[in-house]
Design a protein around this motif. Structure first.
Motif, PDB file in Angstrom:
ATOM      1  N   ALA A 104      -3.058  -8.423  14.566  1.00 12.60           N
ATOM      2  CA  ALA A 104      -4.080  -7.591  13.922  1.00 12.60           C
ATOM      3  C   ALA A 104      -3.521  -6.905  12.676  1.00 12.60           C
ATOM      4  CB  ALA A 104      -4.598  -6.554  14.908  1.00 12.60           C
ATOM      5  N   LEU A 105      -2.302  -6.387  12.764  1.00 12.34           N
ATOM      6  CA  LEU A 105      -1.742  -5.609  11.664  1.00 12.34           C
ATOM      7  C   LEU A 105      -1.535  -6.442  10.405  1.00 12.34           C
ATOM      8  CD1 LEU A 105       0.851  -3.354  13.543  1.00 12.34           C
ATOM      9  CD2 LEU A 105      -1.317  -2.649  12.514  1.00 12.34           C
ATOM     10  N   VAL A 106      -1.042  -7.693  10.557  1.00 13.66           N
ATOM     11  CA  VAL A 106      -0.768  -8.482   9.353  1.00 13.66           C
ATOM     12  C   VAL A 106      -2.048  -8.832   8.590  1.00 13.66           C
ATOM     13  CG1 VAL A 106       1.404  -9.475  10.160  1.00 13.66           C
ATOM     14  CG2 VAL A 106      -0.743 -10.640  10.695  1.00 13.66           C
ATOM     15  N   LYS A 107      -3.191  -8.717   9.262  1.00  9.73           N
ATOM     16  CA  LYS A 107      -4.462  -9.025   8.605  1.00  9.73           C
ATOM     17  C   LYS A 107      -5.042  -7.822   7.864  1.00  9.73           C
ATOM     18  CE  LYS A 107      -5.823 -12.698  11.811  1.00  9.73           C
ATOM     19  NZ  LYS A 107      -6.807 -13.136  12.848  1.00  9.73           N
ATOM     20  N   ILE A 108      -4.705  -6.615   8.339  1.00  7.04           N
ATOM     21  CA  ILE A 108      -5.342  -5.435   7.744  1.00  7.04           C
ATOM     22  C   ILE A 108      -4.427  -4.658   6.792  1.00  7.04           C
ATOM     23  CG2 ILE A 108      -6.915  -5.182   9.697  1.00  7.04           C
ATOM     24  CD1 ILE A 108      -5.169  -2.920  10.737  1.00  7.04           C
ATOM     25  N   ILE A 109      -3.103  -4.831   6.942  1.00  5.35           N
ATOM     26  CA  ILE A 109      -2.185  -4.121   6.053  1.00  5.35           C
ATOM     27  C   ILE A 109      -2.176  -4.831   4.700  1.00  5.35           C
ATOM     28  CG2 ILE A 109       0.220  -3.469   5.653  1.00  5.35           C
ATOM     29  CD1 ILE A 109       0.543  -3.329   8.697  1.00  5.35           C
ATOM     30  N   PRO A 110      -2.402  -4.124   3.622  1.00  2.00           N
ATOM     31  CA  PRO A 110      -2.432  -4.764   2.298  1.00  2.00           C
ATOM     32  C   PRO A 110      -1.055  -5.302   1.907  1.00  2.00           C
ATOM     33  CG  PRO A 110      -2.521  -2.383   2.079  1.00  2.00           C
ATOM     34  CD  PRO A 110      -2.679  -2.673   3.539  1.00  2.00           C
ATOM     35  N   PRO A 111      -1.016  -6.399   1.156  1.00  2.00           N
ATOM     36  CA  PRO A 111       0.270  -6.954   0.719  1.00  2.00           C
ATOM     37  C   PRO A 111       1.000  -5.978  -0.195  1.00  2.00           C
ATOM     38  CG  PRO A 111      -1.529  -8.521   0.399  1.00  2.00           C
ATOM     39  CD  PRO A 111      -2.156  -7.197   0.718  1.00  2.00           C
ATOM     40  N   PRO A 112       2.321  -6.043  -0.242  1.00  2.00           N
ATOM     41  CA  PRO A 112       3.074  -5.192  -1.168  1.00  2.00           C
ATOM     42  C   PRO A 112       2.902  -5.708  -2.593  1.00  2.00           C
ATOM     43  CG  PRO A 112       4.558  -6.730  -0.091  1.00  2.00           C
ATOM     44  CD  PRO A 112       3.212  -6.920   0.552  1.00  2.00           C
ATOM     45  N   SER A 113       3.118  -4.860  -3.547  1.00  2.00           N
ATOM     46  CA  SER A 113       3.056  -5.299  -4.935  1.00  2.00           C
ATOM     47  C   SER A 113       4.292  -6.125  -5.246  1.00  2.00           C
ATOM     48  CB  SER A 113       2.980  -4.092  -5.868  1.00  2.00           C
ATOM     49  OG  SER A 113       4.096  -3.249  -5.668  1.00  2.00           O
ATOM     50  N   ARG A 114       4.091  -7.243  -5.918  1.00  2.00           N
ATOM     51  CA  ARG A 114       5.196  -8.146  -6.228  1.00  2.00           C
ATOM     52  C   ARG A 114       6.043  -7.565  -7.355  1.00  2.00           C
ATOM     53  NH1 ARG A 114       6.127 -13.664  -5.316  1.00  2.00           N
ATOM     54  NH2 ARG A 114       7.485 -14.646  -6.851  1.00  2.00           N
ATOM     55  N   THR A 115       7.343  -7.608  -7.189  1.00  2.00           N
ATOM     56  CA  THR A 115       8.256  -7.088  -8.203  1.00  2.00           C
ATOM     57  C   THR A 115       9.161  -8.208  -8.705  1.00  2.00           C
ATOM     58  OG1 THR A 115       9.901  -6.491  -6.536  1.00  2.00           O
ATOM     59  CG2 THR A 115       8.289  -4.815  -7.134  1.00  2.00           C
ATOM     60  N   LEU A 134       5.383  -9.132  14.066  1.00  2.00           N
ATOM     61  CA  LEU A 134       5.778  -7.728  14.031  1.00  2.00           C
ATOM     62  C   LEU A 134       6.950  -7.472  13.093  1.00  2.00           C
ATOM     63  CD1 LEU A 134       5.454  -6.301  17.661  1.00  2.00           C
ATOM     64  CD2 LEU A 134       4.189  -5.624  15.606  1.00  2.00           C
ATOM     65  N   SER A 135       7.888  -8.397  13.028  1.00  2.00           N
ATOM     66  CA  SER A 135       9.026  -8.196  12.132  1.00  2.00           C
ATOM     67  C   SER A 135       8.565  -8.183  10.679  1.00  2.00           C
ATOM     68  CB  SER A 135      10.084  -9.273  12.347  1.00  2.00           C
ATOM     69  OG  SER A 135       9.551 -10.561  12.082  1.00  2.00           O
ATOM     70  N   ALA A 136       7.524  -8.945  10.361  1.00  2.00           N
ATOM     71  CA  ALA A 136       6.978  -8.934   9.000  1.00  2.00           C
ATOM     72  C   ALA A 136       6.335  -7.583   8.689  1.00  2.00           C
ATOM     73  CB  ALA A 136       5.955 -10.053   8.839  1.00  2.00           C
ATOM     74  N   VAL A 137       5.670  -7.010   9.686  1.00  2.00           N
ATOM     75  CA  VAL A 137       5.071  -5.687   9.509  1.00  2.00           C
ATOM     76  C   VAL A 137       6.165  -4.652   9.267  1.00  2.00           C
ATOM     77  CG1 VAL A 137       3.723  -3.875  10.637  1.00  2.00           C
ATOM     78  CG2 VAL A 137       3.046  -6.278  10.890  1.00  2.00           C
ATOM     79  N   ILE A 138       7.240  -4.740  10.033  1.00  2.00           N
ATOM     80  CA  ILE A 138       8.358  -3.810   9.847  1.00  2.00           C
ATOM     81  C   ILE A 138       8.945  -3.969   8.451  1.00  2.00           C
ATOM     82  CG2 ILE A 138      10.731  -3.350  10.592  1.00  2.00           C
ATOM     83  CD1 ILE A 138       9.748  -3.907  13.457  1.00  2.00           C
ATOM     84  N   ALA A 139       9.133  -5.220   8.015  1.00  2.00           N
ATOM     85  CA  ALA A 139       9.652  -5.459   6.673  1.00  2.00           C
ATOM     86  C   ALA A 139       8.741  -4.838   5.610  1.00  2.00           C
ATOM     87  CB  ALA A 139       9.790  -6.960   6.429  1.00  2.00           C
ATOM     88  N   ARG A 140       7.439  -4.891   5.829  1.00  2.00           N
ATOM     89  CA  ARG A 140       6.470  -4.352   4.876  1.00  2.00           C
ATOM     90  C   ARG A 140       6.665  -2.853   4.653  1.00  2.00           C
ATOM     91  NH1 ARG A 140       3.939  -2.072   1.825  1.00  2.00           N
ATOM     92  NH2 ARG A 140       1.731  -2.246   1.210  1.00  2.00           N
ATOM     93  N   PHE A 141       7.072  -2.119   5.719  1.00  2.00           N
ATOM     94  CA  PHE A 141       7.144  -0.666   5.627  1.00  2.00           C
ATOM     95  C   PHE A 141       8.546  -0.145   5.291  1.00  2.00           C
ATOM     96  CE2 PHE A 141       3.182  -1.028   8.082  1.00  2.00           C
ATOM     97  CZ  PHE A 141       2.375  -0.234   7.276  1.00  2.00           C
ATOM     98  N   ILE A 142       9.520  -1.039   5.176  1.00  2.00           N
ATOM     99  CA  ILE A 142      10.861  -0.608   4.774  1.00  2.00           C
ATOM    100  C   ILE A 142      10.920  -0.546   3.254  1.00  2.00           C
ATOM    101  CG2 ILE A 142      13.303  -1.229   4.768  1.00  2.00           C
ATOM    102  CD1 ILE A 142      12.831  -2.613   7.457  1.00  2.00           C
ATOM    103  N   PRO A 143      11.320   0.584   2.677  1.00  2.00           N
ATOM    104  CA  PRO A 143      11.395   0.687   1.210  1.00  2.00           C
ATOM    105  C   PRO A 143      12.383  -0.332   0.628  1.00  2.00           C
ATOM    106  CG  PRO A 143      11.554   2.856   2.239  1.00  2.00           C
ATOM    107  CD  PRO A 143      11.691   1.858   3.342  1.00  2.00           C
ATOM    108  N   ALA A 144      11.879  -1.219  -0.227  1.00  2.00           N
ATOM    109  CA  ALA A 144      12.709  -2.231  -0.869  1.00  2.00           C
ATOM    110  C   ALA A 144      11.945  -2.844  -2.037  1.00  2.00           C
ATOM    111  CB  ALA A 144      13.095  -3.322   0.130  1.00  2.00           C
TER     112      ALA A 144
END
Length: 366
Positions: free
Chosen positions: A20-31, A120-130
């Motif tokens: 559910a989370l990977v569908k609703i969390i917006p993608p990060p901005s590409r850098t 879930l690991s992708a969701v965690i990666a999304r919220f780690i500052p990088a």
């Protein structure tokens, strides 16, 4: 060697919450790619085998960025594997809330999620500052990364992990002749007493597997070991505590030692590195032998040998290639309706011949 049970809780959470989370969390901005790299986080949940095969990629990162710190976010069940990879600076546990929170509060230049399927690991990666977040786009999980990498079942898994490094300008090739694991000094102290007086050369046997469909069978291993004993070749059985009874049956009456449940992962690595050859099914221990540069004879049934079998002339892969195999995808093996025929048709004669050929070839150079 203790192999913790699979974390069913994490898989259930992933199938419900992660999906559910990977569908609703917006993608990060590409850098753009980082101008300098001082810190890298690599996420590796899952079992021991995947962790070991990640080592060539970790070594390539260290070679390209020698001054950078490399942090691993692993699970309790596979964290021990990273003791064999000296390029790592620090290891945190994915399934330890306090350590996971510490990682989430830290900043890294690059985050690489090496999980192949679960979300879930992708969701965690999304919220780690990088600045850069790299991962496989095997499903909706790809939305969580700034840089997405294709994944193929036709690639050896160590090569798949190396492919994750493309976005940071690393295009290393996998060399099957080069060991990718390092046994630290003093690790053999744990097993010296067990191996004292054992006939040389000896082979190591791992009869276990994470699922029953990958186990060749106690009677088959015993047949093999007894035939080798007749040739003066001793056997050391390694494995977890649940393999101890099987190990006793396998070496009973032979010139062998059963160390199942008696060593750590590092101790098992020490035994394998001292042996002439490793015989194993599709397992993490198989990758341990390959990573240490020890010749192997592997027995494949449901698993994809193209993806998981060791590469190079030192390694012999036995499989029957019947129509319904391989059937495993992303770690899931369906229930077999044919009595695991793909493994049953591999006979002790097949494995014995492969072992003898390897022992008498120039692969064995102890």
């Amino acid at each position: 060697m203790n192999f913790p049970a699979k974390s069913s809780f994490l898989k259930i959470a992933d199938s419900i919450l992660g999906k559910a989370l990977v569908k609703i969390i917006p993608p990060p901005s590409r850098t753009a790619r980082c101008s300098s790299v001082d810190s890298i986080l690599v996420i590796r949940p899952g079992g021991i085998g995947d962790a070991l095969l990640l080592a060539p990629a970790l070594n390539a990162i260290k070679e390209r960025f020698p001054a950078a710190s490399i942090t691993i976010l692993a699970e309790r069940r596979n964290a021990g594997a990273f003791k064999l990879v000296p390029s790592i600076t620090r290891t945190f546990l994915y399934d330890n809330p306090a350590e996971l929170l510490c990682v989430l509060r830290s900043r890294y230049d690059i985050v690489i999620d090496s999980e192949q399927w679960h979300r879930l690991s992708a969701v965690i990666a999304r919220f780690i500052p990088a600045d850069m977040k790299i991962g496989y786009e095997t499903n909706e999980r790809g939305r969580q990364f700034t840089h997405r990498v294709k994944y193929s079942h036709d690639d050896y898994e160590a090569i798949s992990f190396l492919n994750l490094l493309g976005p940071i300008g690393i295009f290393a090739e996998f060399d099957p002749l080069l060991p990718f694991l390092t046994l630290p000094d003093g690790f053999n102290r744990e097993t010296d007493n067990f191996l004292a007086g054992l006939n040389r050369p000896f082979i190591t046997v791992f009869p276990g597997a994470s699922i029953p469909e990958r186990r060749w069978g106690v009677s088959s291993f015993r047949n093999l070991v007894m035939r080798l004993a007749d040739q003066g070749v001793a056997t050391v059985v390694v494995g977890a505590g649940q393999d101890r009874i099987s190990g006793d049956k396998i070496i009973s009456g032979s010139c062998g030692v059963n160390l199942a449940g008696k060593t750590t992962l590092a101790g098992t690595a020490s035994v394998i590195s001292s042996s002439a050859l490793l015989v194993s099914g599709d397992s993490g221990v198989l990758h341990l032998g390959a990573g240490l540069g020890v010749p192997t004879v592997s027995i494949f049934g449901p698993g994809i040998s193209k993806k998981w079998a060791p590469r190079g002339h030192k390694h012999t892969v036995l499989e029957k290639n019947i129509l319904c195999s391989p059937c495993t995808r992303y770690g899931y093996t369906p229930r077999c309706s044919y009595n695991i025929r793909c493994l049953a048709e591999i006979t002790p004669n097949d494995v014995y011949a492969a072992v003898i050929e390897s022992l008498h070839s120039d692969r064995y150079q102890k």
